[in-house]
Design a protein around this motif. Structure first.
Motif: not given
Length: 609
Positions: A64-72
């Protein structure tokens, strides 16, 4: 806390306790994405809350953290995860390496492991960039009632419901509904009939979808469910979002608040009557971060442990401070009994009348305050002696010999020892206590702070601090030779005959205490409303109560006593949660002990009004 019992079987992490796998190395990430971490949409709100039953090795969080940083989007992520079985730090790292996940998540994982807590029940906050993780260690069926938030998404992870029934029963689903926003989605690999019945019973609509390598799984949407609140007088009230915040006071209570608020992009201004920052009790040259050691089950002791340990983790994460430990010595029979009672507490390494707190810190209070202020980016107004405020949609602040300041959405009192002059609730008894510490030429080469009747800080280059006096009756700001003598007498057990400290100075400051020794933090409540609407509480204490009423956008963080560098960190976390509608990060049982209305409610519950 229970320890996880894990082994590897054919590239799978296997729990011997639940006779089930966590996942396998080949499909673990794919399954997590399919069932959980890519099965919902982030919204464009400022904040997004994900809650989870079963942290496991943290794979869902890191994805989720990885996705959060990707999508901003959104701007901030809050992630709350409950875990009842402890995995040791080195074992967690080894698991990631054996599964082949380590290199992918190394940056996040190592930051997480650097501040990984001990195996003790509690709520532990981790700070990532624009992300807050609350890792909740405990039996979920007990701790979930202590949590307070409204999640956008729920992950029902964990093991097969057949082997872990209590995480999927009516009790848990009702609590999950209580902790869900309207429209929240719930994701689980299971499609069991009993789970579906529980979800429908508590306001969820069920949608079945094709499962990952199985026939089907559940996604549920929360609509609504009415909950009785027997303690509505302690329940937080959601208010409109604000932007501009004024804090009165530049001690550790005000500056920890300014820092935490800056992480949420609030515009913060600090006002202080002194001519330099943190010139009250927070301006001492040296200090100690330690904990009360009381008997098990005493809430004041539990809160002291929690605030001490979380403050230690906060200073490590935010200011890169390194614990050097504190040695506490029991100097009477009562304290010896308490030490014996706590001999198995993982925070205290106790041997007879000595307790070594390895997470204790030797503090430089003024430097800490300065660092938090600089990190906060707040505006500072010195020589602004606060007198009063007026409120009409926004706050106007009035000062002695200074112009008014207007347009603040929120006002927070972090007044320290001046609190008594500004707060006039009938049953809130505040005291102003004088403390004098003594400075001597370095006289003791102690590697860590020592504490008993008195305390001795670790020596600095040119001085060493010891103390401190405690006097409710003396209001003098001038140092006293007698207090220096008393301070010396109280540290005699740390000295030998050939060590005679040469006192070179003293410092007097005043601290604010409440009558029950807990800090006071939260929203100002409407006293007249409370007295009128809860006047029958003696007879109705176990019934649903009317929703409380607060004074608009007014908060306080006061009465931190001599342990402000611990409790102020928790107060800042808690008040930010109230303002920003985010996870409290503190157990509800503690909220009842720090809430400003507690003194009045105790009277009402006993039928004394």
């Amino acid at each position: 806390m229970k320890k996880a019992d894990i082994e590897f079987r054919q590239n799978c992490i296997y729990s011997k306790i639940f006779d089930d796998i966590y996942f396998d190395s080949e499909d673990g990430i794919k399954e997590s994405k399919f069932v959980y971490t890519r099965a919902f949409e982030f919204n464009d709100n400022q904040d997004f809350i994900i809650a989870e039953l079963g942290f496991g090795i943290g794979l869902n969080f890191f994805l989720c953290l990885e996705r959060f940083y990707e999508e901003k989007i959104p701007k901030r992520l809050f992630y709350v995860s409950l875990e009842g079985f402890y995995i040791e730090k080195n074992e967690l790292r080894d698991i990631y390496k054996k599964l082949g996940f380590y290199d992918r998540f190394k940056e996040y994982l190592e930051h997480f492991l650097a501040f990984y807590p001990k195996a003790k029940d509690g709520i532990y906050r981790f700070y990532f960039r624009d992300c807050f993780l609350d890792l909740v260690f405990s039996d979920a069926t007990k701790m979930i009632k202590e949590l307070d938030f409204k999640a956008d998404v729920w992950f029902l992870d964990g093991f097969n419901p057949k082997n872990n029934k209590e995480l999927f029963d009516d009790f848990m689903i009702k609590e999950i509904a209580r902790l869900s926003k309207k429209g929240a989605s719930l994701h689980t690999f299971s499609a069991s009939t009993s789970l579906q019945k529980s979800l429908k019973k508590f306001g969820f609509h069920i949608e079945k979808k094709k499962g990952f390598k199985k026939r089907e799984m559940i996604i549920a949407k929360f609509d609504n469910f009415d909950f009785d609140d027997t303690k509505a007088y302690f329940t937080r009230l959601y208010q409109n979002k604000a932007q501009k915040i004024a804090i009165i006071g530049s001690g550790i209570a005000g500056l920890s608040l300014a820092y935490e608020l800056s992480l949420r992009n609030f515009d913060v201004e600090i006002f202080d009557k002194k001519d330099k920052i943190s010139d009250g009790a927070s301006g001492n040259e040296s200090g100690i971060l330690s904990s009360l050691i009381l008997k098990k089950g005493v809430l004041l002791g539990e809160f002291s442990e929690f605030s001490f340990y979380e403050a230690s983790r906060f200073y490590r994460q935010i200011l890169a401070l390194k614990p050097d430990g504190v040695l506490e010595i029991a100097h009477n029979d009562l304290m010896k009994d308490r030490f014996f009672n706590q001999k198995d507490n993982i925070l205290f390494k106790i041997n007879e009348n000595k307790a070594f707190l390895e997470d204790g810190l030797s503090l430089k209070p003024r430097q800490i305050c300065k660092a938090l202020f600089e990190k906060s980016g707040a505006k500072l107004h010195l020589k602004h002696e606060f007198i009063a405020f007026s409120y009409e949609n926004t706050f106007t602040l009035k000062f002695k010999n200074q112009s008014e300041r207007k347009g603040f959405d929120i006002l927070i009192y972090a007044l320290g020892s001046d609190s008594k002059d500004f707060i006039n609730y009938e049953f809130m008894k505040l005291s102003k206590v004088r403390g004098q510490l003594s400075l001597a030429k370095p006289f003791l080469d102690n590697r860590f702070a020592l504490s008993s009747k008195g305390y001795v800080c670790v020596k600095e280059k040119d001085f060493q601090v010891f103390g401190a006096s405690y006097d409710r009756t003396n209001s003098s700001k001038e140092p006293s030779m007698q207090d220096d003598k008393n301070n010396l007498e109280n540290i005699k057990e740390f000295l030998t005959d050939d060590i005679v400290p040469e006192i070179i100075g003293s410092r007097v400051s005043f601290r604010s205490y409440s009558s029950d020794r807990f800090m006071i933090a939260g929203a100002f409540y409407d006293e007249n409303f409370y007295k009128e609407n809860y006047k029958k509480l003696f007879w109705t204490k176990n019934k649903a109560q009317k929703k409380a009423k607060n004074l608009p956008n007014l908060y306080l963080s006061i009465a931190h006593g001599s342990r402000a560098f611990a409790s102020a960190i928790i107060a800042a976390r808690y008040i930010c949660a109230l303002i920003n509608n985010e996870p409290l990060g503190i157990e509800k049982k503690f909220v009842e002990q720090i809430h400003p209305a507690r003194f009045l409610i105790r009277k009402l519950r006993k039928g004394l009004l």
